[in-house]
Design a protein around this motif. Sequence first.
Motif, short mmCIF file in Angstrom:
data_model
loop_
_atom_site.label_atom_id
_atom_site.label_comp_id
_atom_site.label_asym_id
_atom_site.label_seq_id
_atom_site.Cartn_x
_atom_site.Cartn_y
_atom_site.Cartn_z
N MET A 1 0.65 -1.22 0.08
CA MET A 1 0.12 -0.10 -0.05
C MET A 1 0.91 1.36 -0.02
N ASN A 2 1.99 1.04 0.47
CA ASN A 2 3.00 2.49 0.41
C ASN A 2 3.23 2.98 -0.83
N GLY A 3 3.32 2.09 -1.98
CA GLY A 3 3.39 2.49 -3.41
C GLY A 3 2.18 3.20 -3.80
N PHE A 15 -2.08 20.11 -6.53
CA PHE A 15 -3.15 20.64 -6.70
C PHE A 15 -3.08 21.85 -5.65
N TRP A 16 -2.53 21.58 -4.46
CA TRP A 16 -2.12 22.50 -3.50
C TRP A 16 -1.20 23.66 -4.15
N ALA A 17 -0.22 23.15 -4.64
CA ALA A 17 0.79 23.96 -5.10
C ALA A 17 0.14 24.84 -6.11
N GLY A 51 -8.14 14.76 -4.01
CA GLY A 51 -6.89 14.16 -3.65
C GLY A 51 -6.40 13.89 -1.96
N ALA A 52 -6.76 15.06 -1.44
CA ALA A 52 -6.33 14.88 0.01
C ALA A 52 -7.09 13.61 0.80
N VAL A 53 -8.53 13.55 0.37
CA VAL A 53 -9.11 12.27 1.11
C VAL A 53 -8.47 11.19 0.80
N GLY A 55 -5.42 10.74 -0.15
CA GLY A 55 -3.95 10.47 0.66
C GLY A 55 -4.07 10.09 2.07
N LEU A 56 -5.21 10.67 2.70
CA LEU A 56 -5.35 10.54 4.00
C LEU A 56 -5.86 8.92 4.27
N VAL A 57 -6.71 8.53 3.29
CA VAL A 57 -7.18 7.15 3.65
C VAL A 57 -6.03 6.13 3.19
N MET A 80 0.44 17.27 10.23
CA MET A 80 0.59 18.38 9.39
C MET A 80 -0.47 18.08 8.09
N ALA A 81 -0.69 16.70 7.76
CA ALA A 81 -1.59 16.46 6.66
C ALA A 81 -3.03 16.97 7.00
N ILE A 82 -3.38 16.94 8.34
CA ILE A 82 -4.73 17.25 8.66
C ILE A 82 -5.00 18.74 8.75
N ILE A 124 5.59 20.86 4.46
CA ILE A 124 6.25 19.99 5.74
C ILE A 124 5.52 18.47 5.87
N THR A 125 4.42 18.59 5.48
CA THR A 125 3.79 17.29 5.38
C THR A 125 4.54 16.25 4.29
N GLY A 126 4.85 17.00 3.34
CA GLY A 126 5.43 16.23 2.26
C GLY A 126 6.89 15.57 2.57
N THR A 127 7.71 16.60 3.45
CA THR A 127 9.00 16.48 3.89
C THR A 127 8.84 15.34 5.01
N GLY A 129 6.71 12.76 5.09
CA GLY A 129 6.37 11.66 4.60
C GLY A 129 7.62 10.95 3.75
N GLY A 130 8.56 12.24 3.26
CA GLY A 130 9.97 11.70 2.70
C GLY A 130 10.73 10.96 3.58
N HIS A 131 10.73 11.46 4.82
CA HIS A 131 11.29 11.07 6.15
C HIS A 131 11.23 9.44 6.33
N LEU A 132 9.79 9.45 6.32
CA LEU A 132 9.17 8.01 6.61
C LEU A 132 9.43 7.00 5.66
N ALA A 133 9.58 7.44 4.45
CA ALA A 133 9.94 6.73 3.40
C ALA A 133 11.31 6.42 3.05
C1 HEM Z 1 -3.09 14.68 2.29
C2 HEM Z 1 -2.41 13.91 3.12
C3 HEM Z 1 -0.96 13.41 2.82
C4 HEM Z 1 0.05 13.55 2.20
C5 HEM Z 1 0.19 14.83 1.02
C6 HEM Z 1 1.13 12.61 2.68
C7 HEM Z 1 2.38 12.65 1.62
C8 HEM Z 1 3.35 11.55 1.88
C9 HEM Z 1 4.46 11.61 1.13
C10 HEM Z 1 4.95 12.66 -0.09
C11 HEM Z 1 5.17 10.33 1.53
C12 HEM Z 1 6.42 9.97 0.93
C13 HEM Z 1 6.19 8.97 -0.18
C14 HEM Z 1 7.58 8.54 -0.89
O1 HEM Z 1 8.31 9.40 -1.13
O2 HEM Z 1 7.43 7.12 -0.95
C15 HEM Z 1 4.37 9.89 2.43
C16 HEM Z 1 4.75 8.62 3.00
C17 HEM Z 1 4.07 8.05 4.29
N1 HEM Z 1 2.77 8.62 4.48
FE1 HEM Z 1 1.71 10.17 3.94
N2 HEM Z 1 0.61 11.81 3.37
C18 HEM Z 1 -0.69 12.17 3.91
C19 HEM Z 1 -1.20 11.47 4.55
C20 HEM Z 1 -0.95 10.46 5.48
C21 HEM Z 1 -1.59 9.88 6.59
C22 HEM Z 1 -3.00 10.33 6.91
C23 HEM Z 1 -0.83 8.77 7.24
C24 HEM Z 1 -1.16 7.73 8.42
C25 HEM Z 1 -2.28 7.65 8.95
C26 HEM Z 1 0.20 8.62 6.32
C27 HEM Z 1 1.30 7.77 6.49
C28 HEM Z 1 2.51 7.74 5.67
C29 HEM Z 1 3.68 6.78 5.78
C30 HEM Z 1 3.42 5.69 6.92
C31 HEM Z 1 4.52 6.98 4.89
C32 HEM Z 1 5.78 6.13 4.49
C33 HEM Z 1 5.70 5.24 3.54
C34 HEM Z 1 6.83 4.23 3.23
O3 HEM Z 1 7.06 3.68 4.16
O4 HEM Z 1 7.10 4.26 2.12
N3 HEM Z 1 0.46 9.85 5.33
N4 HEM Z 1 2.96 10.75 2.75
#
Ligand code: HEM
Length: 184
Positions: A1-3, A15-17, A51-53, A55-57, A80-82, A124-127, A129-133
Amino acid sequence: MNGVHAMLVHFPLAFWALATLMILAGVFLSGRFAELSRAGLLPVLVFSLLGAVAGLVSGWLVWPAEANLYSPLARNHILMAIWSLAIYSSITLLIWRFGALMFQGTQRWALVVLALAGGLLFAITGTLGGHLAGSPTHFSQLLAAFGWTVYETFYVPDAVLVALLLLAIIAAGVGLTAKTGDKG
Ligand code: HEM
């Protein structure tokens, strides 16, 4: 699902940009480009919310909920996403309700402040997310320079929350008593 999440989140981010640039163009520029930006803003905002919905789901499906809520980095990302969604939802409501009026008078400054705040929050949300990935960027170092280490849960002191609540009440009061036809 991460993909799937990584793919879907590009829709709200793009779209936000675009919406932020259209707001700045609509407020600060004149001519055909500014007109088009003002006229096309509402559909762009509506697509950003859809798109945000998505992303959140999809975000909730990447990791189990316990893991998402256990990690400070993931908690910050969700927060930050919320917040981003809340700001762009407010902008959408304002543009839907008041349309071109939002680009005139003093209310256009509210639009600019909301757009810039939204831009910062989705960056910040995207940054995060990048950290998490596994792809941290220099942007986090900039946040650290302002006193926020992204590996620690972001929190707002109670006094700041009270100040924000008071500001919101004052802003609502000013908004309700202001003349909507103000060309300022
Ligand atoms: C509008 C809402 C959101 C945006 C714009 C967003 C954005 C991002 C981005 C840009 C990444 C990096 C993706 C990559 O380069 O592989 C990411 C990763 C991630 N996001 Fe979000 N995110 C959103 C909501 C959420 C929510 C609600 C959760 C959890 C409840 C979440 C959990 C994660 C996790 C766990 C990863 C790491 C995935 C991995 O391990 O590859 N995100 N997100």
